[in-house]
Motif scaffolding. Structure first.
Motif, PDB file in Angstrom:
ATOM      1  N   ALA B  55     -18.310 -18.466  43.627  1.00 26.95           N
ATOM      2  CA  ALA B  55     -17.495 -18.593  44.679  1.00 26.95           C
ATOM      3  C   ALA B  55     -17.744 -19.804  45.396  1.00 26.95           C
ATOM      4  CB  ALA B  55     -17.677 -17.314  45.750  1.00 26.95           C
ATOM      5  N   PHE B  56     -18.792 -20.151  45.490  1.00 29.31           N
ATOM      6  CA  PHE B  56     -19.181 -21.682  46.165  1.00 29.31           C
ATOM      7  C   PHE B  56     -18.611 -22.575  45.329  1.00 29.31           C
ATOM      8  CE2 PHE B  56     -21.762 -19.388  49.101  1.00 29.31           C
ATOM      9  CZ  PHE B  56     -22.063 -20.197  49.970  1.00 29.31           C
ATOM     10  N   TYR B  57     -18.769 -22.693  43.767  1.00 31.76           N
ATOM     11  CA  TYR B  57     -18.272 -23.636  43.164  1.00 31.76           C
ATOM     12  C   TYR B  57     -16.657 -23.889  43.223  1.00 31.76           C
ATOM     13  CZ  TYR B  57     -22.866 -23.667  40.915  1.00 31.76           C
ATOM     14  OH  TYR B  57     -24.258 -23.777  40.500  1.00 31.76           O
ATOM     15  N   LYS B  58     -16.183 -22.879  43.518  1.00 30.78           N
ATOM     16  CA  LYS B  58     -14.590 -22.571  43.390  1.00 30.78           C
ATOM     17  C   LYS B  58     -14.180 -23.418  44.989  1.00 30.78           C
ATOM     18  CE  LYS B  58     -13.570 -18.782  40.370  1.00 30.78           C
ATOM     19  NZ  LYS B  58     -12.581 -19.450  39.349  1.00 30.78           N
ATOM     20  N   ALA B  59     -15.010 -22.814  45.847  1.00 31.48           N
ATOM     21  CA  ALA B  59     -14.503 -23.502  47.266  1.00 31.48           C
ATOM     22  C   ALA B  59     -14.865 -25.007  47.303  1.00 31.48           C
ATOM     23  CB  ALA B  59     -15.483 -22.698  48.276  1.00 31.48           C
ATOM     24  N   ILE B  60     -15.896 -25.505  46.801  1.00 37.97           N
ATOM     25  CA  ILE B  60     -16.239 -26.856  46.541  1.00 37.97           C
ATOM     26  C   ILE B  60     -15.293 -27.676  45.852  1.00 37.97           C
ATOM     27  CG2 ILE B  60     -18.008 -28.607  45.732  1.00 37.97           C
ATOM     28  CD1 ILE B  60     -19.979 -26.312  46.514  1.00 37.97           C
ATOM     29  N   ASP B 180      -7.706 -23.549  39.543  1.00 30.91           N
ATOM     30  CA  ASP B 180      -8.205 -22.162  39.122  1.00 30.91           C
ATOM     31  C   ASP B 180      -9.184 -21.739  40.003  1.00 30.91           C
ATOM     32  OD1 ASP B 180      -8.599 -20.130  37.235  1.00 30.91           O
ATOM     33  OD2 ASP B 180     -10.341 -21.167  36.206  1.00 30.91           O
ATOM     34  N   VAL B 181      -8.861 -21.705  41.384  1.00 24.22           N
ATOM     35  CA  VAL B 181      -9.666 -21.328  42.368  1.00 24.22           C
ATOM     36  C   VAL B 181      -9.202 -19.869  42.919  1.00 24.22           C
ATOM     37  CG1 VAL B 181      -9.657 -21.487  45.112  1.00 24.22           C
ATOM     38  CG2 VAL B 181     -10.378 -23.189  43.484  1.00 24.22           C
ATOM     39  N   SER B 182      -7.997 -19.800  42.488  1.00 21.80           N
ATOM     40  CA  SER B 182      -7.099 -18.385  42.718  1.00 21.80           C
ATOM     41  C   SER B 182      -5.974 -18.059  41.836  1.00 21.80           C
ATOM     42  CB  SER B 182      -6.685 -18.351  44.090  1.00 21.80           C
ATOM     43  OG  SER B 182      -5.913 -17.083  44.606  1.00 21.80           O
ATOM     44  N   GLU B 286     -25.690 -29.833  40.803  1.00 20.53           N
ATOM     45  CA  GLU B 286     -24.783 -28.934  40.972  1.00 20.53           C
ATOM     46  C   GLU B 286     -23.262 -29.337  41.288  1.00 20.53           C
ATOM     47  OE1 GLU B 286     -26.909 -26.209  43.348  1.00 20.53           O
ATOM     48  OE2 GLU B 286     -25.910 -24.387  42.068  1.00 20.53           O
ATOM     49  N   MET B 287     -23.309 -30.347  42.187  1.00 18.51           N
ATOM     50  CA  MET B 287     -22.277 -31.133  42.735  1.00 18.51           C
ATOM     51  C   MET B 287     -21.571 -31.989  41.677  1.00 18.51           C
ATOM     52  SD  MET B 287     -21.379 -30.419  45.669  1.00 18.51           S
ATOM     53  CE  MET B 287     -20.556 -31.744  46.484  1.00 18.51           C
ATOM     54  N   GLN B 288     -22.520 -32.530  40.813  1.00 21.84           N
ATOM     55  CA  GLN B 288     -22.136 -33.405  39.827  1.00 21.84           C
ATOM     56  C   GLN B 288     -21.289 -32.798  38.478  1.00 21.84           C
ATOM     57  OE1 GLN B 288     -22.355 -36.565  40.051  1.00 21.84           O
ATOM     58  NE2 GLN B 288     -20.923 -36.700  38.356  1.00 21.84           N
ATOM     59  N   THR B 289     -22.007 -31.405  38.303  1.00 22.12           N
ATOM     60  CA  THR B 289     -21.332 -30.565  37.446  1.00 22.12           C
ATOM     61  C   THR B 289     -20.031 -30.233  37.686  1.00 22.12           C
ATOM     62  OG1 THR B 289     -23.674 -29.863  36.961  1.00 22.12           O
ATOM     63  CG2 THR B 289     -21.894 -28.468  36.026  1.00 22.12           C
ATOM     64  N   ILE B 290     -19.783 -29.731  38.951  1.00 22.59           N
ATOM     65  CA  ILE B 290     -18.440 -29.267  39.507  1.00 22.59           C
ATOM     66  C   ILE B 290     -17.537 -30.620  39.304  1.00 22.59           C
ATOM     67  CG2 ILE B 290     -17.130 -28.700  41.316  1.00 22.59           C
ATOM     68  CD1 ILE B 290     -19.875 -27.350  42.490  1.00 22.59           C
ATOM     69  N   LYS B 291     -18.002 -31.875  39.775  1.00 22.51           N
ATOM     70  CA  LYS B 291     -17.229 -33.101  39.566  1.00 22.51           C
ATOM     71  C   LYS B 291     -16.939 -33.442  37.948  1.00 22.51           C
ATOM     72  CE  LYS B 291     -18.631 -35.161  43.455  1.00 22.51           C
ATOM     73  NZ  LYS B 291     -19.731 -36.038  44.290  1.00 22.51           N
ATOM     74  N   ASP B 292     -17.890 -33.236  37.249  1.00 24.81           N
ATOM     75  CA  ASP B 292     -17.710 -33.451  35.737  1.00 24.81           C
ATOM     76  C   ASP B 292     -16.546 -32.434  35.107  1.00 24.81           C
ATOM     77  OD1 ASP B 292     -19.427 -35.394  36.019  1.00 24.81           O
ATOM     78  OD2 ASP B 292     -21.105 -34.339  34.863  1.00 24.81           O
ATOM     79  N   LYS B 293     -16.606 -31.030  35.786  1.00 25.22           N
ATOM     80  CA  LYS B 293     -15.565 -30.243  35.124  1.00 25.22           C
ATOM     81  C   LYS B 293     -14.460 -30.026  35.776  1.00 25.22           C
ATOM     82  CE  LYS B 293     -19.260 -26.885  33.607  1.00 25.22           C
ATOM     83  NZ  LYS B 293     -19.592 -25.498  33.776  1.00 25.22           N
ATOM     84  N   PHE B 294     -14.025 -30.987  36.703  1.00 22.32           N
ATOM     85  CA  PHE B 294     -12.787 -30.849  37.435  1.00 22.32           C
ATOM     86  C   PHE B 294     -11.580 -30.800  36.571  1.00 22.32           C
ATOM     87  CE2 PHE B 294     -10.446 -31.772  41.317  1.00 22.32           C
ATOM     88  CZ  PHE B 294     -11.340 -31.320  42.140  1.00 22.32           C
ATOM     89  N   PRO B 295     -10.718 -29.818  36.954  1.00 23.26           N
ATOM     90  CA  PRO B 295      -9.479 -29.654  36.263  1.00 23.26           C
ATOM     91  C   PRO B 295      -8.471 -30.621  36.529  1.00 23.26           C
ATOM     92  CG  PRO B 295      -9.691 -27.940  37.945  1.00 23.26           C
ATOM     93  CD  PRO B 295     -10.876 -28.829  37.990  1.00 23.26           C
ATOM     94  N   GLU B 296      -7.644 -30.809  35.427  1.00 20.93           N
ATOM     95  CA  GLU B 296      -6.521 -31.639  35.197  1.00 20.93           C
ATOM     96  C   GLU B 296      -5.556 -31.398  36.460  1.00 20.93           C
ATOM     97  OE1 GLU B 296      -3.723 -33.802  32.082  1.00 20.93           O
ATOM     98  OE2 GLU B 296      -3.862 -31.523  32.066  1.00 20.93           O
TER      99      GLU B 296
END
Lengths: 93, 476
Positions: B55-60, B180-182, B286-296
């Motif tokens: 939930a946090f990763y999606k919000a971020i 893919d947040v919702s 964690e922030m870096q992983t979220i950025k690396d996996k950012f969707p198109e």
């Protein structure tokens, strides 16, 4: 602290108080608020708030389902229920 | 008097996590009542909440996409009120340190774009569901939804019409589905909003008294509810009266808003820091992983479609505008090579059917394998484009594959020269007058012969073959 404020506070907390004790409660609350006011006179504008006295941060759980559902027991413990739902006095908007 | 409308929207986005914000009970929609409920969700004493990482990763992810500040340390607060579908007597939400602060969203109305600033976005839990009209004298409570993660996104009061509000919600829908947040399913309440509406004299700096319209869950209703409310408030002000600050509900049947009985006589939620939860910290890793996996995002997809599939800029834009459509296109494109025919079908017939029923492609009976097969059968001339349309209608209703439909209804195109020649000879010998007229110079009659052949073959003759043989035979 007047009667009306005490009434509001009690309503918000869903507490019923004995009207005879209202005056005592007024006085008690007054004392508590005075005590807290002492703290409020300190200038904390440059201090980062302490959100928890523990120097730890929250553990985050993985997003994987793990059910401990006990529907029947949950419903059984409620003052009123049927096979599927908790039943409460009707609330209509 | 010229009036100006000021709107701020609070959007509730249900995050598409598998489990709840503070427990590991499932969030699946449509489960039997009170089965997706863990000890934490029914507010039993002595239980402790923990936080859902995803939930946090999606919000971020949302925060990064709108260019916001991410608070890598955020805390939860209690919002206290009593209502039967809120078992704890308080909602856990974020007040002081929300996960997302600031940012902005771009909207477009009538080809004009405008930036709407975002105040904040915070995580909170949803309440359960109350059913008021099924049990005599009782309200029934289902706690399946209690604890489902919501991201509440608060806009600045910078929206100036119902039209802009709709554009804002559409942009929001596109963004949260793309990220893919919702799942963005408005009918199931995954995306809903409260609209704060006020009116002021044009040029005034001060805001007028606002009303809040609660829980609007469709693009159509957002527009209607706001338009109604704006008219109502202008009427009040023009009569020299004052607008009352209150919460209102939109009734879509009567097309009006009316005051809602408030949950409490005084809205005093007495927020304080949630003592059951420690501050939530997101590490730099964690922030870096979220950025690396950012969707198109849509614009990137659009450009890729032009390069990779050779689509026109227009087609690429339409297909990329909906996540659901883009996913479908990409899946189908793995099974066919005629990308332009595929995109024509998606934008044309398929979109027309979807719009008529107001659904997204993933909610229809179509699947990418079947649609790719239909494109291939038209492409390899097993069927004509016209027959393709009737096969499509059958696919739409039954979800069958085109090959099954072609087989069971005998719709295969006749491309066999001999068979077509035979039918053409029949048509020629049956219509001697027309043949004479054609040979006498009435060229337009050619269409008549084609029509007769098609009639006899029930539209299944390959048109190119018919034209070729018919020309030869008529000359003889």
């Amino acid at each position: 602290m007047d009667k009306e404020t005490v009434r509001t506070i009690c309503y918000l907390a869903r507490l019923r108080i004995d009207q005879k004790k209202s005056e005592k409660i007024e006085n008690d609350l007054e004392t508590i608020i005075e005590l807290i006011s002492g703290l409020q006179s300190i200038d904390t504008s440059n201090i980062e708030p302490l959100y928890s006295p523990l120097e730890m941060t929250a553990l985050k759980h993985e997003d994987e389902e793990k059910s401990d559902n006990k529907k029947e027991k949950f419903l059984e413990n409620a003052p009123a229920s049927n096979d599927d739902y908790f039943l409460v006095p009707r609330v209509v908007e | 008097m010229i009036w100006e409308t000021v709107i701020g929207l609070e959007t509730h986005v249900q995050l598409s996590t598998k489990t709840k914000l503070f427990s590991r009970a499932s969030t699946a929609f449509g489960a039997p009542p009170n089965t997706n409920v863990n000890l934490v969700d029914c507010g039993l004493p002595g239980v402790l909440p923990s936080v859902n990482k995803e939930a946090f990763y999606k919000a971020i992810r949302f925060g990064i996409a709108i260019g916001a500040q991410i608070n890598q340390t955020s805390i939860f607060d209690r919002k206290n009120y009593f209502y039967a579908d809120l078992p704890k007597g308080y909602q856990i939400t974020q007040m002081d340190l929300p996960i997302v602060l600031g940012g902005s969203i771009e909207i477009t109305t009538d080809d004009l774009s405008k930036t709407i600033n975002i105040t904040r976005a915070h995580l909170e839990e949803d309440a359960g569901k109350s059913i008021h009209d099924e049990y005599d004298g009782f309200s029934a409570i289902d706690l399946n939804r209690a604890g489902t993660p919501l991201l509440e996104i608060v806009s600045e009061p910078e929206i100036s019409s119902a039209k802009e509000a709709v554009a804002y919600m559409k942009a929001m829908h596109q963004l949260v589905t793309y990220l893919d947040v919702s799942d963005g399913n408005m009918a199931q309440g995954s995306l809903r909003c409260d609209a704060n509406v006020s009116i002021r004299k044009k040029g005034n700096k001060e805001l007028g008294t606002r009303t809040e319209i609660k829980n609007i869950n469709s693009f159509k209703f957002i527009e209607k509810a706001i338009n109604y409310e704006v008219k109502r408030q202008i009427k009040i002000l023009e009569n020299g009266e004052k607008v009352t600050q209150e919460t209102r509900l939109y009734d879509s049947v009567k097309d009006e808003t009316r005051p809602m009985r408030s949950k409490e006589f005084a809205n005093d939620y007495r927020y304080f820091p949630e003592p059951d939860l420690l501050p939530v910290v997101i590490s730099n890793e964690e922030m870096q992983t979220i950025k690396d996996k950012f969707p198109e995002l849509p614009k990137e997809k659009e450009n890729r479609y032009i390069k990779e599939f050779n689509l026109s800029a227009y087609d690429a834009q339409i297909i990329a505008s909906s996540k659901s459509m883009a996913d479908f296109f990409e899946d189908a494109a793995k099974k066919t090579t005629n990308y332009s025919l595929l995109s024509n079908w998606l934008i044309g017939d398929i979109s027309a059917f979807l719009n008529k029923e107001m659904i997204e492609i993933h909610e229809s009976k179509l699947n990418s394998v079947n649609v790719a097969m239909l494109i291939n059968r038209i492409d390899d001339q097993t069927i004509s484009g016209k027959i393709g349309k009737s096969i499509f209608e059958e696919m739409w209703v039954s979800g069958s594959s085109p090959d099954e439909i072609i087989e069971s209804q005998g719709l295969k195109q006749i491309s066999d020269d001999g068979a077509i020649e035979e039918i053409i000879m029949t048509v020629i010998s049956d219509n001697p007058d027309q043949v004479e007229a054609y040979l006498g110079g009435k060229d337009k009659l050619f269409g008549f012969f084609v029509g007769q052949v098609m009639k006899l073959t029930e539209g299944k003759a390959n048109p190119q073959t018919v034209n070729k043989i018919l020309k030869e035979q008529l000359k003889k």
